[in-house]
Design a protein around this motif. Structure first.
Motif, PDB file in Angstrom:
ATOM      1  N   GLU A  89      35.064 -11.915 -28.212  1.00  0.00           N
ATOM      2  CA  GLU A  89      35.017 -13.351 -28.528  1.00  0.00           C
ATOM      3  C   GLU A  89      33.723 -13.982 -28.020  1.00  0.00           C
ATOM      4  OE1 GLU A  89      37.044 -14.828 -30.622  1.00  0.00           O
ATOM      5  OE2 GLU A  89      38.176 -12.949 -30.807  1.00  0.00           O
ATOM      6  N   ASP A  90      33.267 -13.557 -26.857  1.00  0.00           N
ATOM      7  CA  ASP A  90      31.999 -14.068 -26.332  1.00  0.00           C
ATOM      8  C   ASP A  90      30.839 -13.702 -27.261  1.00  0.00           C
ATOM      9  OD1 ASP A  90      30.448 -15.397 -24.249  1.00  0.00           O
ATOM     10  OD2 ASP A  90      29.656 -13.392 -23.811  1.00  0.00           O
ATOM     11  N   ALA A  91      30.843 -12.457 -27.776  1.00  0.00           N
ATOM     12  CA  ALA A  91      29.788 -12.019 -28.704  1.00  0.00           C
ATOM     13  C   ALA A  91      29.838 -12.830 -29.991  1.00  0.00           C
ATOM     14  CB  ALA A  91      29.942 -10.526 -29.006  1.00  0.00           C
ATOM     15  N   ARG A  92      31.035 -13.137 -30.482  1.00  0.00           N
ATOM     16  CA  ARG A  92      31.173 -13.956 -31.697  1.00  0.00           C
ATOM     17  C   ARG A  92      30.604 -15.353 -31.505  1.00  0.00           C
ATOM     18  NH1 ARG A  92      37.015 -14.257 -33.926  1.00  0.00           N
ATOM     19  NH2 ARG A  92      36.022 -16.119 -34.723  1.00  0.00           N
ATOM     20  N   ASN A  93      30.601 -15.811 -30.265  1.00  0.00           N
ATOM     21  CA  ASN A  93      30.086 -17.144 -29.954  1.00  0.00           C
ATOM     22  C   ASN A  93      28.648 -17.104 -29.457  1.00  0.00           C
ATOM     23  OD1 ASN A  93      32.492 -18.551 -30.639  1.00  0.00           O
ATOM     24  ND2 ASN A  93      33.406 -17.821 -28.731  1.00  0.00           N
ATOM     25  N   GLY A  94      27.940 -16.028 -29.788  1.00  0.00           N
ATOM     26  CA  GLY A  94      26.524 -15.940 -29.438  1.00  0.00           C
ATOM     27  C   GLY A  94      26.228 -15.279 -28.111  1.00  0.00           C
ATOM     28  N   GLY A  95      27.238 -14.761 -27.448  1.00  0.00           N
ATOM     29  CA  GLY A  95      27.045 -14.119 -26.144  1.00  0.00           C
ATOM     30  C   GLY A  95      26.613 -12.672 -26.263  1.00  0.00           C
ATOM     31  N   ARG A  96      26.714 -11.992 -25.167  1.00  0.00           N
ATOM     32  CA  ARG A  96      26.309 -10.593 -25.054  1.00  0.00           C
ATOM     33  C   ARG A  96      27.025  -9.722 -26.084  1.00  0.00           C
ATOM     34  NH1 ARG A  96      24.389  -7.404 -20.407  1.00  0.00           N
ATOM     35  NH2 ARG A  96      24.807  -5.257 -21.015  1.00  0.00           N
ATOM     36  N   LYS A  97      26.302  -8.769 -26.663  1.00  0.00           N
ATOM     37  CA  LYS A  97      26.833  -7.907 -27.731  1.00  0.00           C
ATOM     38  C   LYS A  97      27.262  -6.539 -27.219  1.00  0.00           C
ATOM     39  CE  LYS A  97      25.543 -10.901 -30.950  1.00  0.00           C
ATOM     40  NZ  LYS A  97      26.153 -12.167 -30.718  1.00  0.00           N
TER      41      LYS A  97
END
Length: 170
Positions: free
Chosen positions: A134-142
């Motif tokens: 979810e963090d990656a979907r919101n522009g966070g770490r991949k």
């Protein structure tokens, strides 16, 4: 545990899956759990004079499913050659959604992640995967840092006669 991984891209994951398959057979033999590998679907194109041609289709399931202690289990086996992180791009959207759906319904959903360069396998629980996804979907770490795996995931080892005793972590 000795390294049994193939360096070839075509066999990527085959070593880890072999270890899991052996462990699952041990679990079945001892009556501990019944967990099976889900075969990759194949689309048959032709069958002429006994010669079958076809191609593998995009799987719509995870690698393994079964039951342990009266509870459903679904998981996928993943490998990475990175020493520093597990890239989330190694998980397809449909795999994530399936793990999420089953988790929400009470199944034990997780990934077994092998860091091939350091010869370590970790059980990544769905809750931690979801946090990073979810963090990656919101522009966070991949990716999930290797240090995070060490701190928040169980290291899966050969013990008590099992090749890769991952059920110990559930």
């Amino acid at each position: 545990m000795r390294k049994t991984y193939s360096p070839s891209h075509a066999n990527r994951g085959a070593g880890l899956e072999r270890l899991i398959d052996m462990t699952n057979q041990q679990y079945r033999n001892k009556g501990v759990a019944d967990i099976r590998k889900i075969p990759t679907p194949v689309q048959i194109q032709s069958n002429r004079a006994g010669k079958v041609t076809g191609y593998t289709m995009k799987p719509e399931w995870v690698d393994y499913s079964g039951v342990h202690d009266g509870r459903a289990i679904v998981f996928d086996a993943k490998e990475t050659s990175s020493k520093t992180s597990f890239p989330l791009e190694n998980i397809s959207g449909h795999q994530y959604e399936l793990l999420k759906s089953w988790h929400q319904k009470g199944a034990q959903s997780f990934l077994l992640v092998s860091f091939t360069k350091v010869d370590e396998v970790y059980l990544l629980p769905f809750e931690l995967l979801e946090l990073y996804w979810e963090d990656a979907r919101n522009g966070g770490r991949k990716s999930i840092p290797y240090t995070e795996m060490i701190l928040r995931c169980d290291l899966v080892k050969s013990e008590k006669g099992y090749v890769l005793h991952y059920l110990k972590s559930l």
